[in-house]
Write a protein that holds these residues in place. Structure first.
Motif, PDB file in Angstrom:
ATOM      1  N   ALA A  65       7.376   4.538   3.402  1.00  0.00           N
ATOM      2  CA  ALA A  65       7.488   4.644   2.031  1.00  0.00           C
ATOM      3  C   ALA A  65       7.394   3.230   1.392  1.00  0.00           C
ATOM      4  O   ALA A  65       8.520   2.656   1.494  1.00  0.00           O
ATOM      5  CB  ALA A  65       8.596   5.723   1.676  1.00  0.00           C
ATOM      6  N   THR A  66       6.337   3.124   0.608  1.00  0.00           N
ATOM      7  CA  THR A  66       6.357   2.138  -0.263  1.00  0.00           C
ATOM      8  C   THR A  66       6.778   1.947  -1.711  1.00  0.00           C
ATOM      9  O   THR A  66       7.071   1.098  -2.439  1.00  0.00           O
ATOM     10  CB  THR A  66       5.041   1.298  -0.444  1.00  0.00           C
ATOM     11  N   ALA A  67       7.387   3.544  -2.026  1.00  0.00           N
ATOM     12  CA  ALA A  67       7.993   4.080  -3.260  1.00  0.00           C
ATOM     13  C   ALA A  67       8.667   5.315  -2.780  1.00  0.00           C
ATOM     14  O   ALA A  67       8.164   5.987  -1.693  1.00  0.00           O
ATOM     15  CB  ALA A  67       6.846   4.276  -4.007  1.00  0.00           C
ATOM     16  N   ALA A  68       9.459   5.647  -3.319  1.00  0.00           N
ATOM     17  CA  ALA A  68      10.631   6.897  -3.021  1.00  0.00           C
ATOM     18  C   ALA A  68       9.500   7.928  -3.045  1.00  0.00           C
ATOM     19  O   ALA A  68       8.500   8.208  -3.889  1.00  0.00           O
ATOM     20  CB  ALA A  68      11.428   7.231  -4.135  1.00  0.00           C
ATOM     21  N   THR A 111       3.046   2.619  11.235  1.00  0.00           N
ATOM     22  CA  THR A 111       3.172   3.561  10.418  1.00  0.00           C
ATOM     23  C   THR A 111       2.107   3.358   9.288  1.00  0.00           C
ATOM     24  O   THR A 111       1.782   2.205   9.044  1.00  0.00           O
ATOM     25  CB  THR A 111       4.656   3.963   9.858  1.00  0.00           C
ATOM     26  N   ILE A 112       1.914   4.329   8.374  1.00  0.00           N
ATOM     27  CA  ILE A 112       1.051   4.268   7.431  1.00  0.00           C
ATOM     28  C   ILE A 112       1.780   4.247   5.983  1.00  0.00           C
ATOM     29  O   ILE A 112       2.643   4.972   5.905  1.00  0.00           O
ATOM     30  CB  ILE A 112      -0.009   5.441   7.486  1.00  0.00           C
ATOM     31  N   SER A 113       1.404   2.946   5.439  1.00  0.00           N
ATOM     32  CA  SER A 113       2.203   3.135   4.077  1.00  0.00           C
ATOM     33  C   SER A 113       1.648   4.043   3.090  1.00  0.00           C
ATOM     34  O   SER A 113       0.310   4.129   2.733  1.00  0.00           O
ATOM     35  CB  SER A 113       1.710   1.655   3.326  1.00  0.00           C
ATOM     36  N   VAL A 114       2.752   4.637   2.536  1.00  0.00           N
ATOM     37  CA  VAL A 114       2.275   5.777   1.478  1.00  0.00           C
ATOM     38  C   VAL A 114       3.487   5.700   0.298  1.00  0.00           C
ATOM     39  O   VAL A 114       4.329   5.116   0.273  1.00  0.00           O
ATOM     40  CB  VAL A 114       2.535   7.150   2.202  1.00  0.00           C
ATOM     41  N   ALA A 115       2.833   6.147  -0.794  1.00  0.00           N
ATOM     42  CA  ALA A 115       3.707   6.501  -2.005  1.00  0.00           C
ATOM     43  C   ALA A 115       3.110   7.940  -2.659  1.00  0.00           C
ATOM     44  O   ALA A 115       1.985   8.529  -2.228  1.00  0.00           O
ATOM     45  CB  ALA A 115       3.152   5.437  -3.100  1.00  0.00           C
ATOM     46  N   PRO A 116       3.932   8.294  -3.541  1.00  0.00           N
ATOM     47  CA  PRO A 116       3.446   9.500  -4.122  1.00  0.00           C
ATOM     48  C   PRO A 116       1.974   9.440  -4.661  1.00  0.00           C
ATOM     49  O   PRO A 116       1.419   8.191  -5.174  1.00  0.00           O
ATOM     50  CB  PRO A 116       4.273   9.794  -5.455  1.00  0.00           C
ATOM     51  N   ALA A 132      11.869  10.578   1.624  1.00  0.00           N
ATOM     52  CA  ALA A 132      12.087   9.044   1.906  1.00  0.00           C
ATOM     53  C   ALA A 132      12.354   8.096   1.008  1.00  0.00           C
ATOM     54  O   ALA A 132      11.437   8.010   0.026  1.00  0.00           O
ATOM     55  CB  ALA A 132      10.954   8.900   2.776  1.00  0.00           C
ATOM     56  N   ALA A 133      13.272   7.265   1.034  1.00  0.00           N
ATOM     57  CA  ALA A 133      13.514   6.104   0.033  1.00  0.00           C
ATOM     58  C   ALA A 133      12.463   5.011   0.487  1.00  0.00           C
ATOM     59  O   ALA A 133      12.001   5.013   1.639  1.00  0.00           O
ATOM     60  CB  ALA A 133      15.112   5.677   0.278  1.00  0.00           C
ATOM     61  N   GLU A 146      11.752   3.762   4.227  1.00  0.00           N
ATOM     62  CA  GLU A 146      12.072   4.809   5.263  1.00  0.00           C
ATOM     63  C   GLU A 146      10.707   5.541   5.725  1.00  0.00           C
ATOM     64  O   GLU A 146       9.695   5.026   5.052  1.00  0.00           O
ATOM     65  CB  GLU A 146      13.046   5.910   4.770  1.00  0.00           C
ATOM     66  N   LYS A 147      11.065   6.060   6.782  1.00  0.00           N
ATOM     67  CA  LYS A 147       9.760   6.767   7.491  1.00  0.00           C
ATOM     68  C   LYS A 147       9.322   8.069   7.409  1.00  0.00           C
ATOM     69  O   LYS A 147       9.800   8.754   8.517  1.00  0.00           O
ATOM     70  CB  LYS A 147       9.557   6.134   8.978  1.00  0.00           C
ATOM     71  N   PRO A 148       8.919   8.788   6.555  1.00  0.00           N
ATOM     72  CA  PRO A 148       8.627  10.136   6.425  1.00  0.00           C
ATOM     73  C   PRO A 148       7.589  10.668   7.310  1.00  0.00           C
ATOM     74  O   PRO A 148       6.417   9.692   7.606  1.00  0.00           O
ATOM     75  CB  PRO A 148       8.209  10.194   5.029  1.00  0.00           C
ATOM     76  N   GLY A 149       7.677  11.731   7.798  1.00  0.00           N
ATOM     77  CA  GLY A 149       6.480  12.489   8.716  1.00  0.00           C
ATOM     78  C   GLY A 149       5.432  12.677   7.631  1.00  0.00           C
ATOM     79  O   GLY A 149       5.878  13.214   6.332  1.00  0.00           O
ATOM     80  N   LEU A 150       4.282  12.951   7.942  1.00  0.00           N
ATOM     81  CA  LEU A 150       3.144  13.234   7.201  1.00  0.00           C
ATOM     82  C   LEU A 150       2.439  14.209   7.752  1.00  0.00           C
ATOM     83  O   LEU A 150       2.053  14.143   9.077  1.00  0.00           O
ATOM     84  CB  LEU A 150       2.175  12.047   6.977  1.00  0.00           C
TER      85      LEU A 150
END
Length: 125
Positions: free
Chosen positions: A19-22, A40-45, A60-61, A64-68
């Motif tokens: 997560a590069t943003a919450a 891991t893959i950088s993601v944001a909303p 994920a803050a 942190e490392k959310p599952g996708l």
């Protein structure tokens, strides 16, 4: 062998994000930068009306490392940002929520109806 193509992920549907943003679970996310050094893959909303990359498995803050979850074959719960009828195509709405397709990019189809703030079962494209 020269010029061998080896996939980075197989089958490429259950991935690990950074997560590069919450990020909020059960919402659409988009790629937000290069892959991290740990793979891991950088993601944001995902932005409204955009092409989503995946759905976040959990909150994920930043850092942190959310599952996708991504791709055809998945039927996943996605928080609805407005009323959605069963069978309606959906696009990304505000804050990565699912809304009925209007002028954005279709990212899935609703298997169940949902009201704003509840979970819709979405078959991902």
């Amino acid at each position: 062998m020269a010029n061998e193509c080896i996939p980075f992920f197989e089958p490429g549907r259950r991935l690990n994000g950074h997560a590069t943003a919450a990020v909020i679970g059960k919402r659409f996310v988009a790629i937000s930068g290069n892959r991290q050094s740990d793979g891991t893959i950088s993601v944001a909303p995902a932005a409204a009306a955009s092409k989503a990359f995946a759905v976040a498995v959990q909150d994920a803050a930043i850092g942190e490392k959310p599952g996708l979850l991504r791709g055809p074959g998945f039927i996943v719960p996605v928080t609805a940002g407005a009323a959605i009828a069963a069978g309606a195509q959906v696009e990304v709405g505000t804050a990565g929520q699912a809304i009925t397709l209007a002028s954005g990019i279709a990212v899935g189809v609703a298997i169940t109806a949902a009201t704003s703030g509840t979970d819709a079962q979405i078959a991902l494209y």
